[in-house]
Design a protein around this motif. Structure first.
Motif, PDB file in Angstrom:
ATOM      1  N   GLN A   1       0.830  -1.208   0.000  1.00  0.00           N
ATOM      2  CA  GLN A   1       0.000   0.000   0.000  1.00  0.00           C
ATOM      3  C   GLN A   1       0.865   1.260   0.000  1.00  0.00           C
ATOM      4  O   GLN A   1       0.556   2.238  -0.682  1.00  0.00           O
ATOM      5  CB  GLN A   1      -0.932   0.015   1.221  1.00  0.00           C
ATOM      6  N   PHE A   2       1.931   1.246   0.769  1.00  0.00           N
ATOM      7  CA  PHE A   2       2.824   2.404   0.819  1.00  0.00           C
ATOM      8  C   PHE A   2       3.481   2.649  -0.536  1.00  0.00           C
ATOM      9  O   PHE A   2       3.572   3.785  -1.005  1.00  0.00           O
ATOM     10  CB  PHE A   2       3.892   2.210   1.910  1.00  0.00           C
ATOM     11  N   GLU A   3       3.937   1.579  -1.164  1.00  0.00           N
ATOM     12  CA  GLU A   3       4.576   1.726  -2.468  1.00  0.00           C
ATOM     13  C   GLU A   3       3.589   2.233  -3.507  1.00  0.00           C
ATOM     14  O   GLU A   3       3.939   3.061  -4.361  1.00  0.00           O
ATOM     15  CB  GLU A   3       5.170   0.382  -2.904  1.00  0.00           C
ATOM     16  N   LYS A   4       2.355   1.760  -3.422  1.00  0.00           N
ATOM     17  CA  LYS A   4       1.321   2.218  -4.351  1.00  0.00           C
ATOM     18  C   LYS A   4       1.078   3.712  -4.212  1.00  0.00           C
ATOM     19  O   LYS A   4       0.811   4.415  -5.204  1.00  0.00           O
ATOM     20  CB  LYS A   4       0.024   1.437  -4.087  1.00  0.00           C
ATOM     21  N   ARG A   5       1.204   4.224  -2.996  1.00  0.00           N
ATOM     22  CA  ARG A   5       1.013   5.655  -2.741  1.00  0.00           C
ATOM     23  C   ARG A   5       2.292   6.461  -2.934  1.00  0.00           C
ATOM     24  O   ARG A   5       2.304   7.673  -2.725  1.00  0.00           O
ATOM     25  CB  ARG A   5       0.492   5.866  -1.315  1.00  0.00           C
ATOM     26  N   GLY A   6       3.380   5.773  -3.268  1.00  0.00           N
ATOM     27  CA  GLY A   6       4.657   6.460  -3.439  1.00  0.00           C
ATOM     28  C   GLY A   6       5.266   6.885  -2.119  1.00  0.00           C
ATOM     29  O   GLY A   6       6.024   7.859  -2.059  1.00  0.00           O
ATOM     30  N   GLN A   7       4.975   6.144  -1.048  1.00  0.00           N
ATOM     31  CA  GLN A   7       5.462   6.498   0.283  1.00  0.00           C
ATOM     32  C   GLN A   7       6.505   5.510   0.781  1.00  0.00           C
ATOM     33  O   GLN A   7       6.591   4.365   0.307  1.00  0.00           O
ATOM     34  CB  GLN A   7       4.297   6.512   1.284  1.00  0.00           C
ATOM     35  N   LEU A   8       7.279   5.960   1.770  1.00  0.00           N
ATOM     36  CA  LEU A   8       8.230   5.108   2.461  1.00  0.00           C
ATOM     37  C   LEU A   8       7.580   4.556   3.728  1.00  0.00           C
ATOM     38  O   LEU A   8       6.749   5.221   4.353  1.00  0.00           O
ATOM     39  CB  LEU A   8       9.477   5.900   2.854  1.00  0.00           C
ATOM     40  N   LEU A   9       7.987   3.349   4.116  1.00  0.00           N
ATOM     41  CA  LEU A   9       7.531   2.801   5.385  1.00  0.00           C
ATOM     42  C   LEU A   9       8.136   3.606   6.537  1.00  0.00           C
ATOM     43  O   LEU A   9       9.188   4.240   6.390  1.00  0.00           O
ATOM     44  CB  LEU A   9       7.946   1.341   5.510  1.00  0.00           C
ATOM     45  N   PRO A  10       7.499   3.602   7.705  1.00  0.00           N
ATOM     46  CA  PRO A  10       8.000   4.402   8.831  1.00  0.00           C
ATOM     47  C   PRO A  10       9.461   4.137   9.179  1.00  0.00           C
ATOM     48  O   PRO A  10      10.222   5.077   9.438  1.00  0.00           O
ATOM     49  CB  PRO A  10       7.073   4.005   9.981  1.00  0.00           C
ATOM     50  N   ARG A  11       9.870   2.873   9.209  1.00  0.00           N
ATOM     51  CA  ARG A  11      11.276   2.577   9.548  1.00  0.00           C
ATOM     52  C   ARG A  11      12.226   3.048   8.453  1.00  0.00           C
ATOM     53  O   ARG A  11      13.374   3.396   8.742  1.00  0.00           O
ATOM     54  CB  ARG A  11      11.439   1.081   9.829  1.00  0.00           C
ATOM     55  N   GLU A  12      11.773   3.064   7.213  1.00  0.00           N
ATOM     56  CA  GLU A  12      12.586   3.612   6.129  1.00  0.00           C
ATOM     57  C   GLU A  12      12.740   5.126   6.303  1.00  0.00           C
ATOM     58  O   GLU A  12      13.813   5.687   6.043  1.00  0.00           O
ATOM     59  CB  GLU A  12      11.954   3.288   4.778  1.00  0.00           C
TER      60      GLU A  12
END
Length: 547
Positions: free
Chosen positions: A46-57
């Motif tokens: 879901q994060f990648e689909k939104r173009g976002q990084l995961l919190p730990r990243e």
């Protein structure tokens, strides 16, 4: 000072058995920490689909590469969100710790929006309140990576709403104290969550992702009937061009984090002179003048059961510079160990226990605390006590008044204090040895530590005696089977609550650490406190207001 002559046989059967038990506890702790990371990682698609990084990243990109990172309260909430140990996810829905950003030692907090969209959990609230207090005490810039669904209305509790106001109060306190508060708004901040950027000194928002509003579209429609889009109500473009809530507009998470690093880089006065131990940690080198005794021995020194004796000087000698120590009043109150030494070049005092705290030990510790305050040297407590001595001789000797003097000294000490719960922390010994209720600057636990008002068997036996006495007054005899069942239930209850993973889940410490890391953790905390003493703040009557 003289080098400590160890009597410990690290190759013996006892040491090996204890080491295996400690390693098993460390493995269980790492599994719990990894459980939280994996729960968050499940949201990666879901994060990648939104173009976002995961919190730990996000945290990893914000921090300086290769710099030390001290995670805090990583087991927060364990066994509070589920009664099944196999299903409980620790962490409180957020990541927190002290690290370096553009060369500046900072407190970093990130919403773990991979878990329940970053909704604030009960112990997550306690966790952020705790790390805010650490930031305030140690003059650490506070960097908040926000993406939170806010309060989970399906688990609504009125006390969470009321006490949650402390989160925003602390942001105002930090700013007013002259400590920078920087927020990167990665995603949503609704209702109370909107005050996270609102009470920050500098806010960075992400185009198309950041949201901050007091009432989102559903609540707005329900409350007033007005219909508006998320972007109109609280989008990044709107806030950085119309409302003025945001100072910087980024195109994605990576750029937002780079901007945050640039903002911190301009805090030139915060780049205090680095101590030798900090430089060593930064380069992953051994801190200056390491102990002559092997840190691996710490795995086997502490027994799994508090009834087995241990000489805490053996542990101290594996933590301090050059294994050199100066023992204070070694022949008086010998069960209470008081030592002067250095860790990472910092002169410190250490108080520990080789048994219960007796009258002489309490007086000795009181004297030593006052001596450290006169020298201006931090005090480290290595807890391993079943409490204050009891019995007729002890009571007649004034244990209460002498123990009270020790507690008064701990409470009013004018130097920073750090506590490590190594073994037992029972009864008023927890108080006299600077437990959580006495507000040490930092408090960490070893994997085998236990905390309770008393041991489980002792509690059960006490209740058994009381119950049998009550029956005797009524002319009744106890039922042996029922009495044994009650005994076992009380023991099980006390043992479950005394377990360090459970107490850490309640935020009764700042985290569980591998015993072998204790020296590095202490050196890091001592560096942090020393830098705080060097930093000159510019406090204001009020915090920086949004304009």
């Amino acid at each position: 000072m003289s080098q400590y002559a160890s009597q410990w046989n690290a190759a013996g059967a006892q040491a090996q058995a204890r080491s295996e038990a400690t390693l098993a506890r460390i493995a269980a702790m790492r599994e719990l920490e990894e459980r939280a990371a994996q729960a968050s990682f499940k949201s990666k698609p879901q994060f990648e689909k939104r173009g976002q990084l995961l919190p730990r990243e996000r945290v990893g990109l914000l921090l300086d590469a290769g710099a030390p990172w001290l995670a805090l309260c990583s087991l927060a909430g364990y066994m509070q969100d589920s009664t099944d140990p196999a299903r409980s996810v620790p962490g409180g829905g957020m990541i927190a710790g002290i690290g370096f950003v553009s060369g500046v030692r900072c407190m970093v907090v990130a919403s773990d929006s991979g878990i329940e969209a970053g909704a604030i959990q009960e112990k997550g609230l306690d966790k952020i309140l705790r790390v805010q207090e650490i930031a305030l005490q140690n003059k650490l810039p506070f960097i908040h990576l926000v993406e939170s669904a806010g309060a989970n209305l399906m688990r609504y509790r009125v006390e969470g709403f009321v006490l949650g106001g402390g989160l925003f109060r602390n942001l105002a306190r930090l700013s007013a104290a002259g400590i920078p508060v920087i927020t990167v708004q990665h995603g949503s901040g609704t209702a109370g969550g909107a005050y996270m950027p609102g009470l920050s000194d500098v806010v960075i928002m992400v185009q198309g992702r950041s949201r901050a509003f007091l009432a989102g579209p559903p609540l707005l429609k329900a409350a007033t009937g007005e219909i508006a889009s998320e972007e109109e109500l609280g989008g990044a473009q709107m806030h950085t061009s119309i409302s003025g809530l945001g100072e910087h507009l980024a195109q994605d998470d990576r750029q937002a984090l780079a901007m945050a690093r640039d903002v911190v880089d301009r805090l030139s006065q915060w780049k205090c002179h680095e101590t030798h131990s900090q430089k060593a940690q930064y380069a992953h080198q051994e801190i200056a003048n390491p102990p002559l005794l092997n840190a691996e021995d710490l795995l086997g020194l502490m027994p799994a059961h508090h009834r087995e004796p241990v000489d805490m000087r053996e542990i101290i000698a594996r933590l301090v510079d050059g294994s050199e120590l100066l023992e204070f009043k070694p022949g008086y109150g010998a069960a209470t160990v008081c030592v002067q030494a250095d860790i990472g070049g910092h002169a410190i005092g250490i108080i520990s226990n080789n048994g219960p705290i007796d009258v002489a030990g309490a007086n000795k510790a009181t004297h030593f605390i006052q001596w450290m305050c006169q020298l201006g040297q931090p005090i480290i407590y290595l807890q391993n006590t079943t409490g204050f001595m009891v019995g007729k001789d002890s009571e007649q000797g004034g244990m209460i008044k002498h123990g009270s003097k020790m507690i008064q000294a701990v409470t009013n000490a004018s130097v920073p204090q750090i506590t490590i719960q190594c073994g037992a922390s029972f009864g008023a010994g927890n108080y006299g040895m600077c437990g959580r209720g006495y507000a040490p600057r930092f408090l960490f636990s070893w994997p085998g530590a236990k905390t309770a008002v008393m041991g489980g068997e002792q509690a059960a036996r006490t209740m058994q005696i009381v119950s049998e006495a009550a029956l005797a007054r009524k002319g009744l005899a106890p039922d042996p089977e029922q009495s044994q069942q009650q005994f076992e239930q009380i023991v099980a209850m006390f043992e479950a609550q005394a377990d360090v993973f459970y107490t850490s889940g309640l935020l009764l410490d700042d985290g569980v650490i591998d015993p072998r890391d204790t020296r590095e953790v202490l050196a890091f905390c001592l560096d942090t406190m020393a830098q705080a003493a060097q930093r000159s703040l510019r406090p204001m009557q009020f915090g920086v207001a949004r304009m």
